[in-house]
Design an enzyme around this catalytic site. Structure first.
Site, short mmCIF file in Angstrom:
data_model
loop_
_atom_site.label_atom_id
_atom_site.label_comp_id
_atom_site.label_asym_id
_atom_site.label_seq_id
_atom_site.Cartn_x
_atom_site.Cartn_y
_atom_site.Cartn_z
N ARG A 1 0.89 -3.59 38.07
CA ARG A 1 1.75 -4.79 38.13
C ARG A 1 0.93 -6.07 38.18
O ARG A 1 1.47 -7.14 38.37
CB ARG A 1 2.64 -4.73 39.37
CG ARG A 1 3.71 -3.69 39.25
CD ARG A 1 4.91 -4.05 40.09
NE ARG A 1 5.93 -3.05 39.94
CZ ARG A 1 6.60 -2.50 40.95
NH1 ARG A 1 6.34 -2.87 42.19
NH2 ARG A 1 7.52 -1.59 40.72
N GLU B 1 3.40 3.87 32.57
CA GLU B 1 4.71 4.50 32.43
C GLU B 1 4.59 5.97 32.02
O GLU B 1 5.32 6.82 32.50
CB GLU B 1 5.58 3.75 31.41
CG GLU B 1 6.13 2.44 31.93
CD GLU B 1 6.95 2.59 33.20
OE1 GLU B 1 7.54 3.67 33.42
OE2 GLU B 1 7.00 1.64 33.99
N GLN C 1 5.32 11.79 35.21
CA GLN C 1 5.03 13.12 35.73
C GLN C 1 4.34 13.12 37.08
O GLN C 1 4.10 14.16 37.65
CB GLN C 1 4.16 13.87 34.73
CG GLN C 1 2.79 13.27 34.59
CD GLN C 1 2.26 13.38 33.17
OE1 GLN C 1 2.97 13.21 32.21
NE2 GLN C 1 0.99 13.67 33.06
N THR C 2 4.01 11.94 37.58
CA THR C 2 3.19 11.87 38.79
C THR C 2 3.74 10.82 39.73
O THR C 2 4.22 9.78 39.28
CB THR C 2 1.74 11.47 38.39
OG1 THR C 2 1.33 12.32 37.34
CG2 THR C 2 0.78 11.60 39.53
N TYR D 1 1.01 18.24 31.50
CA TYR D 1 1.70 17.78 30.28
C TYR D 1 0.73 17.14 29.30
O TYR D 1 0.82 15.96 28.98
CB TYR D 1 2.80 16.76 30.63
CG TYR D 1 3.86 17.31 31.53
CD1 TYR D 1 4.96 17.98 30.99
CD2 TYR D 1 3.76 17.17 32.90
CE1 TYR D 1 5.94 18.50 31.82
CE2 TYR D 1 4.74 17.69 33.74
CZ TYR D 1 5.81 18.34 33.19
OH TYR D 1 6.77 18.85 34.01
N TYR E 1 13.00 5.67 26.83
CA TYR E 1 12.62 5.14 28.13
C TYR E 1 11.34 4.29 28.04
O TYR E 1 11.29 3.15 28.48
CB TYR E 1 12.42 6.28 29.15
CG TYR E 1 11.86 5.77 30.44
CD1 TYR E 1 12.70 5.21 31.40
CD2 TYR E 1 10.50 5.78 30.68
CE1 TYR E 1 12.19 4.68 32.56
CE2 TYR E 1 9.98 5.25 31.85
CZ TYR E 1 10.83 4.71 32.78
OH TYR E 1 10.33 4.17 33.92
N ASP F 1 15.97 6.07 33.19
CA ASP F 1 15.55 7.42 33.55
C ASP F 1 16.45 7.91 34.69
O ASP F 1 17.46 7.27 35.01
CB ASP F 1 14.06 7.44 33.95
CG ASP F 1 13.80 6.66 35.23
OD1 ASP F 1 14.74 6.00 35.74
OD2 ASP F 1 12.67 6.70 35.73
N CYS G 1 17.34 3.11 47.19
CA CYS G 1 18.39 4.04 46.77
C CYS G 1 17.72 5.34 46.34
O CYS G 1 17.70 5.71 45.17
CB CYS G 1 19.20 3.42 45.62
SG CYS G 1 20.79 4.23 45.40
N CYS H 1 21.01 2.16 52.62
CA CYS H 1 21.97 1.14 52.19
C CYS H 1 21.85 -0.17 52.97
O CYS H 1 22.12 -1.24 52.43
CB CYS H 1 23.38 1.67 52.31
SG CYS H 1 23.64 3.14 51.31
N CYS I 1 28.33 -2.15 46.23
CA CYS I 1 28.25 -0.75 45.82
C CYS I 1 29.55 0.02 46.12
O CYS I 1 29.98 0.10 47.28
CB CYS I 1 27.07 -0.11 46.55
SG CYS I 1 26.87 1.63 46.19
S1 SF4 Z 1 24.30 0.46 48.70
FE1 SF4 Z 1 24.62 1.78 46.91
S2 SF4 Z 1 22.99 1.21 45.52
FE2 SF4 Z 1 22.42 0.45 47.55
S3 SF4 Z 1 21.19 2.07 48.49
FE3 SF4 Z 1 23.30 2.39 49.10
S4 SF4 Z 1 24.08 3.84 47.57
FE4 SF4 Z 1 22.25 2.94 46.72
#
Ligand code: SF4
Length: 327
Positions: free
Chosen positions: A25, A37, A42-43, A82, A118, A136, A189, A197, A206
């Protein structure tokens, strides 16, 4: 504004504050994005860091990779598995070098060996801020939760649909958005256990959270069980050297070096046996290794010293359990 569009600004703001400092980055060079990428497919991030830095030291740009020997590239890839990906990296690098630069169109990227939807989306958006999503399993997980969408994410149609939905809301900071989606999936998430959350920029939006059904998404097809295959591995030794051979050009671990498989050649002295197991994506090898001493270096094998074998030949990690026999 629809839900997905309204989820973009808070996600980008969250990313700006919370993104990890990762080696790939530090800039937005297309070569760097591409290599990272492919490795990250794979890692895990922590393990990929070292590989990434070593790979770049050895092949600092796409031209260096294009000029390199294939064996050298496979050697640098050793341990990542791979190997077809490493071969495709090399082939794609040759084409990019011949053109003089990375393509900046979807068609141009997709035409390169080993670059699927992807990776094309990741490189075009991160390196050039072009509005192409990189979808992905992680991105599908967070989106199906956000939208409480019960589609099977292993279905290509689902992936295409989410890709099209995302494309409609891509902001001008395309690269930031692509990385923010990935980062949310990696840090908040998360796939296993409960998503975090309370730390999520989407907690007020969400649908899965509102319904308390976060862990019910994503919906997946049932996985088929892996096939278990018995494999006899012969570590043949004569005069301090070891026999290796190349695997067939097609199929699992194609074109890589291995210890000879199958029945041991007659006339050898069995020194030791050892069992080991290696899990690939679709099959599992249940290996019986045999260390066998021969009187001479018989054909058709290539005979090498232990040092040469470790330094020069990229043996897949499936064979590592038998490296303890190499002296
Ligand atoms: S609020 Fe929804 S998008 Fe955010 S971490 Fe929780 S489940 Fe995932």
């Amino acid at each position: 504004m629809d839900l997905l569009a309204s989820a973009v600004p808070p996600l980008i703001a969250w990313y700006e504050k919370n993104k990890r400092d990762l080696p790939w980055r530090r800039d937005r060079d297309a070569y760097h994005v591409w290599i990272s990428e492919i490795m990250l497919q794979q890692t895990r991030v922590e393990a990929a860091k070292g590989y990434y830095l070593r790979f770049l030291e050895r092949f600092p740009d796409v031209f260096a990779l294009a000029r390199a020997d294939e064996e050298e590239v496979l050697k640098a890839w050793e341990g990542l598995g791979y190997y077809s990906r490493a071969r495709n990296l090399k082939k794609a690098a040759e084409r990019i070098a011949a053109e003089g630069a990375f393509p900046q169109t979807w068609e141009g990227m997709r035409a390169l060996p080993g670059i699927g939807d992807y990776t094309a989306g990741a490189v075009l958006s991160i390196a050039y801020d072009l509005p192409y999503p990189a979808v992905d399993g992680n991105v599908l997980r967070i989106l199906t939760r956000l939208l409480a969408d019960g589609s099977n994410i292993d279905d290509t149609a689902t992936r295409r649909r989410f890709s099209a939905l995302l494309k409609e809301v891509y902001p001008v900071q395309a690269g930031e958005f692509t990385q923010a989606l990935m980062e949310l999936g990696a840090l908040v998430c998360i796939p296993n256990g409960d998503p975090l959350c309370l730390a999520c920029p989407w907690q007020g939006l969400c649908r899965a959270k509102r319904e308390g059904r976060q862990t019910e998404y994503p919906v997946r097809a049932e996985k088929r069980a892996r096939k278990v295959v018995p494999v006899d591995v012969n570590v043949l030794t004569a005069h301090g050297k070891y026999a290796i051979e190349k695997r067939p050009a097609k199929g699992l671990l194609s074109g890589l070096w291995q210890f000879p498989l199958g029945a041991a050649p007659p006339g050898g002295a069995l020194i030791e046996t050892q069992r080991a197991r290696h899990v690939f994506t679709h099959v599992e090898w249940e290996m019986t290794g045999r260390l066998v001493r021969l009187e001479e270096e018989i054909p058709p094998y290539v005979w090498v010293t232990a040092e040469e074998l470790k330094e020069k030949y990229a043996l897949p990690s499936a064979f590592k359990p038998f490296f303890g026999w190499l002296k």
